[in-house]
Scaffold this motif. Structure first.
Motif, PDB file in Angstrom:
ATOM      1  N   LYS A  58       0.833  -1.207   0.000  1.00 42.14           N
ATOM      2  CA  LYS A  58       0.000   0.000   0.000  1.00 42.14           C
ATOM      3  C   LYS A  58       0.864   1.252   0.000  1.00 42.14           C
ATOM      4  O   LYS A  58       0.603   2.204  -0.748  1.00 42.14           O
ATOM      5  N   LYS A  59       1.889   1.253   0.830  1.00 41.42           N
ATOM      6  CA  LYS A  59       2.792   2.421   0.929  1.00 41.42           C
ATOM      7  C   LYS A  59       3.504   2.675  -0.398  1.00 41.42           C
ATOM      8  O   LYS A  59       3.707   3.823  -0.798  1.00 41.42           O
ATOM      9  N   LYS A  62       1.040   4.335  -2.786  1.00 46.44           N
ATOM     10  CA  LYS A  62       0.800   5.722  -2.363  1.00 46.44           C
ATOM     11  C   LYS A  62       2.008   6.600  -2.675  1.00 46.44           C
ATOM     12  O   LYS A  62       1.865   7.740  -3.130  1.00 46.44           O
ATOM     13  N   LYS A  65       2.060   7.725  -6.135  1.00 45.86           N
ATOM     14  CA  LYS A  65       0.877   8.515  -6.495  1.00 45.86           C
ATOM     15  C   LYS A  65      -0.192   7.726  -7.257  1.00 45.86           C
ATOM     16  O   LYS A  65      -0.802   8.227  -8.205  1.00 45.86           O
ATOM     17  N   ASN A  67      -3.774   6.243  -6.791  1.00 42.70           N
ATOM     18  CA  ASN A  67      -4.923   6.380  -5.902  1.00 42.70           C
ATOM     19  C   ASN A  67      -5.634   5.040  -5.736  1.00 42.70           C
ATOM     20  O   ASN A  67      -6.435   4.630  -6.579  1.00 42.70           O
TER      21      ASN A  67
END
Length: 311
Positions: A58-59, A62, A65, A67
């Motif tokens: 997930k990191k 993110k 960039k 979404n």
């Protein structure tokens, strides 16, 4: 006996349309380099179908960039989730991903869901693959007569002799009920299935983040053999190698008197091994399962033809 070339062209056009509408896109950083999960070594996919479950993954998304908030949770993924991405994704990828996710939740392992779905698909298309296997057995029985005809015209290169040779071979095909086109059926089916499983695995985080007997399903054996679970990746490569070789060997209809043709199963196996090194382990599980099914199927058909005396 003529092959309907127009039908082949139509099938190729349809396949091309499907394959060029939607595909896996690699996640890249600002320097246009592929982004990897440092823990698993896996190259991540940009257009994933649902949210990652692993916090590290997930990191990474993110940070680059992407979404992921708009994406559905993998356990809630449906065939109509997300935007329309073309026929290929809508007809093949999303339905397959949905089935793999649903089954994986119920059996508590996504590698097992790949195995089960692979077997289910092979059972569904069994009538077609059975025809291909029977065709191979017919060609093997007809091969001595074909070899005899080819030797008869070996030193004759004029057009009339070539026409006569083809006519005599076609009579042998008719005698053994061999259709040149039917041998291509399995190839037309195998390629889309292989690509569909590849994309479903690569684009579904809950699958490529899962593990099975030491294998990280999204990690390639080329990366996995450098990890602490290297033996698991060596074993899957050995299984892929052995099943691929025997699958090609048992399906071979080539003239075994030709040294080049004798080497064909070995050469094809080497090509698959090289490919398997750089494909997700989850896809390797699908390939090995499919090979094992093919080997068992063809052995049973061969034994049946020997008992009954015909194919």
């Amino acid at each position: 006996m003529k092959i309907n070339k127009s039908k082949i062209k139509i099938l190729l056009i349809i396949l091309l349309i499907l394959l060029t509408t939607g595909c896996t896109r690699t996640l890249t950083d600002k320097n246009n380099r592929a982004v990897k999960n440092e823990t698993t070594g896996q190259t991540l996919t940009k257009n994933i179908l649902c949210k990652p479950t692993n916090e590290e993954t997930k990191k990474i998304y993110k940070k680059n960039k992407i979404n992921i908030k708009k994406l559905p949770e993998c356990e809630n993924f449906k065939v109509n989730s997300g935007k329309y991405e073309g026929l290929w994704t809508g007809i093949f990828i999303k339905p397959l991903a949905f089935i793999l996710i649903w089954l994986g939740k119920n059996v508590k392992n996504y590698a097992l869901s790949i195995i089960i779905v692979s077997l289910a698909i092979r059972l569904i298309i069994f009538p077609l693959t059975k025809k291909t296997a029977m065709q191979s057995e017919r060609i093997k029985k007809a091969q001595p007569e074909i070899n005899k005809i080819q030797k008869k015209y070996a030193n004759k290169t004029d057009q009339e002799s070539m026409i006569k040779q083809n006519q005599e071979i076609m009579l042998v095909y008719k005698k053994y009920n061999i259709s040149p086109l039917s041998g291509c059926i399995f190839a037309f089916i195998q390629l889309p299935l292989f690509l569909a499983f590849f994309e479903a695995i690569q684009r579904t985080p809950v699958i490529f983040e899962d593990k099975f007997l030491g294998l990280q399903l999204g990690t390639t054996p080329a990366i996995g053999i450098t990890s602490s679970s290297f033996y698991s990746y060596i074993i899957i490569m050995l299984i892929i190698s052995a099943t691929t070789y025997f699958s090609f060997k048992i399906n071979s209809t080539a003239n075994m008197e030709d040294p080049t043709m004798k080497m064909m199963p070995t050469m094809m196996t080497i090509m698959i091994i090289i490919t398997a090194l750089f494909m997700p382990s989850g896809l390797g599980i699908y390939w090995a399962t499919s090979n094992i099914f093919t080997i068992i199927q063809n052995i049973l058909i061969k034994r049946s033809s020997e008992v009954n005396g015909k194919v």
